[in-house]
Design an enzyme around this catalytic site. Sequence first.
Site, mmCIF file in Angstrom:
data_model
loop_
_atom_site.group_PDB
_atom_site.id
_atom_site.type_symbol
_atom_site.label_atom_id
_atom_site.label_comp_id
_atom_site.label_asym_id
_atom_site.label_seq_id
_atom_site.Cartn_x
_atom_site.Cartn_y
_atom_site.Cartn_z
ATOM 1 N N GLN A 1 3.395 -14.910 -12.436
ATOM 2 C CA GLN A 1 3.683 -13.231 -13.799
ATOM 3 C C GLN A 1 5.337 -13.043 -13.027
ATOM 4 O O GLN A 1 5.120 -12.598 -12.095
ATOM 5 C CB GLN A 1 2.840 -12.214 -13.219
ATOM 6 C CG GLN A 1 2.932 -11.513 -13.914
ATOM 7 C CD GLN A 1 1.552 -10.159 -13.314
ATOM 8 O OE1 GLN A 1 0.949 -10.477 -12.050
ATOM 9 N NE2 GLN A 1 1.643 -9.019 -14.168
ATOM 10 N N ARG B 1 3.184 -1.972 0.817
ATOM 11 C CA ARG B 1 2.896 -1.145 1.689
ATOM 12 C C ARG B 1 2.528 -2.043 3.703
ATOM 13 O O ARG B 1 2.822 -0.911 4.209
ATOM 14 C CB ARG B 1 1.606 -0.433 1.906
ATOM 15 C CG ARG B 1 1.744 0.920 0.722
ATOM 16 C CD ARG B 1 0.563 1.419 -0.088
ATOM 17 N NE ARG B 1 -0.021 0.796 -0.528
ATOM 18 C CZ ARG B 1 -1.752 1.085 -0.840
ATOM 19 N NH1 ARG B 1 -2.119 2.547 -0.337
ATOM 20 N NH2 ARG B 1 -1.545 0.500 -2.045
ATOM 21 N N ALA C 1 -2.617 -12.942 -7.263
ATOM 22 C CA ALA C 1 -1.660 -13.058 -6.245
ATOM 23 C C ALA C 1 -0.225 -13.175 -5.956
ATOM 24 O O ALA C 1 0.532 -13.787 -5.563
ATOM 25 C CB ALA C 1 -2.239 -14.768 -5.499
ATOM 26 N N LYS D 1 1.863 -10.159 0.535
ATOM 27 C CA LYS D 1 1.028 -9.509 1.279
ATOM 28 C C LYS D 1 0.025 -10.778 1.469
ATOM 29 O O LYS D 1 -0.994 -10.561 2.383
ATOM 30 C CB LYS D 1 0.387 -8.494 0.368
ATOM 31 C CG LYS D 1 -0.334 -7.899 0.577
ATOM 32 C CD LYS D 1 -1.093 -6.422 -0.318
ATOM 33 C CE LYS D 1 -1.520 -6.838 -1.105
ATOM 34 N NZ LYS D 1 -2.361 -5.656 -1.937
ATOM 35 N N GLY E 1 1.436 -10.030 -6.349
ATOM 36 C CA GLY E 1 2.055 -8.382 -5.917
ATOM 37 C C GLY E 1 2.807 -9.303 -4.787
ATOM 38 O O GLY E 1 2.517 -9.959 -3.719
ATOM 39 N N SER F 1 -9.252 -10.411 -6.591
ATOM 40 C CA SER F 1 -7.757 -10.508 -5.731
ATOM 41 C C SER F 1 -7.335 -11.318 -4.752
ATOM 42 O O SER F 1 -8.633 -11.522 -4.413
ATOM 43 C CB SER F 1 -7.426 -8.710 -5.288
ATOM 44 O OG SER F 1 -6.604 -8.326 -5.496
ATOM 45 N N GLU G 1 -9.185 5.210 -12.883
ATOM 46 C CA GLU G 1 -8.622 4.692 -11.782
ATOM 47 C C GLU G 1 -8.584 6.049 -11.202
ATOM 48 O O GLU G 1 -8.278 6.387 -11.754
ATOM 49 C CB GLU G 1 -7.118 4.149 -12.326
ATOM 50 C CG GLU G 1 -7.440 2.530 -13.291
ATOM 51 C CD GLU G 1 -7.936 1.609 -11.984
ATOM 52 O OE1 GLU G 1 -7.914 1.820 -10.810
ATOM 53 O OE2 GLU G 1 -8.147 0.609 -12.648
#
Length: 455
Positions: free
Chosen positions: A73, A16, A10, A23, A12, A101, A155
């Site tokens: 992080q 976008r 969690a 987010k 990020g 996520s 990816e």
Amino acid sequence: MAKRNAIILAAGKGTRMRSKLYKVLHQVCGKTMVDHVLTQLENAKIENIITVVGFGAKTVEEQLGHRTHYVLQKQQLGTGDAVMQAKDLLANEDGETIVVSGDTPLFTAETFEKLFQYHEQRHAAATILTSIAPDPTGYGRIVRNEVGIVERIVEQKDANVKEQAIHEINTGVYCFDNKKLFAALSKINNDNAQGEYYLTDVIGILKNAGEIVTAYKMADFDESMGVNDRIALARANKLMQARINRHWMQEGVSMIDPETTYIDADVQLGKDTVLEGNVVIKGHTVIGNDCYISAGSRIIDSTIHDAVKITSSTLEDAEMHNGSDIGPNSHLRPAAEIGENVHIGNFCEVKKAYIGANTKVGHLTYIGNATLGKNINVGCGVVFVNYDGTNKHHTNVGDHAFIGSNSNLVAPVNIAQDAFIAAGSTITDSVEQYDMAIARARQVNKKDYAKKLPW
């Protein structure tokens, strides 16, 4: 059974989303996305949950409280780096660890449980949760060999044309042997298009070490949906709403038009309650049995007991007891409590007030900062005048009182039980039991005055 752990990613920012809100803190049906994930992990009986925070760390921690441990992080260097931040808390622990996520709010505890079981039954070092995507663009692809054994995850930006044609995708959820996870993480590098440390590289490292790597293919692709922009957020809300409505209909709630009925995730509904279309029920609202909520009603953080009827009205932090009714077009504001069998008619507003059993408030009335007893009649157009421009003041009205239409009760004032307020009165002094208060100018008729008017 081995100890079960979970790591929620969690950290990020979610550029976008085009939002000042991080987010994972965007809401789906009244609950932040990361809270949805945490709730389902809790429901799956995960013993030890760690949330990796970064952007908005303090806000995320305030939202989730003490339900999870936290690690930070500091730099966003990829999913592998994010999981490594949990090393001090987990690296030496036996057991299994699921990684998920915080922007995947539709996963269920049932899916997490099935993933754990599949992983444990096969004695795997790693199990990837996969699904078949109608359009796999943007997802990591699951590359299998000719006999179906997982070889690697590729990816989107690193996939060749053949790999991009694969429809089995990585949902971003993994189950690992905990110690083997952290041993493999120490060997990953950032030699890729993004220059990041991919958690997916752990799969290749474990494969090359001869470890068992499996994949559990979930049936419902929609459940794996990640939310990266407002379009996906709207779709996630739609999918979650359908899930919530289906659950309550299975529990005995009738919905006239489920597609236009909006119920938040933490709402509780009783059996044989009927919801018309265009009803919105939010927050931690609890609604009892045998209620009827008509179209256009909006109920937020309120408690509704049994056999209550709400007609096209708004309730916020309010409570309605058994058999009461309200509306149409009325408003219960915070700390309004409506007693048993009370009638609140149309175009009324109640705030920070208690109204006792069997009292009737017909229409066009404001009641604020007041305590009303039982069996009172409040006429049309009554105003409880509670604000002097600086402070709010309280009004008390006793049982069986009668408040005539178009009266103003100027607080602080006490109206005793069995008192009678004549219509059109402005009451500034207390009224004793059995008294009738009249506070208006005496009517004077001017004989033949109308003959003098110019029209």
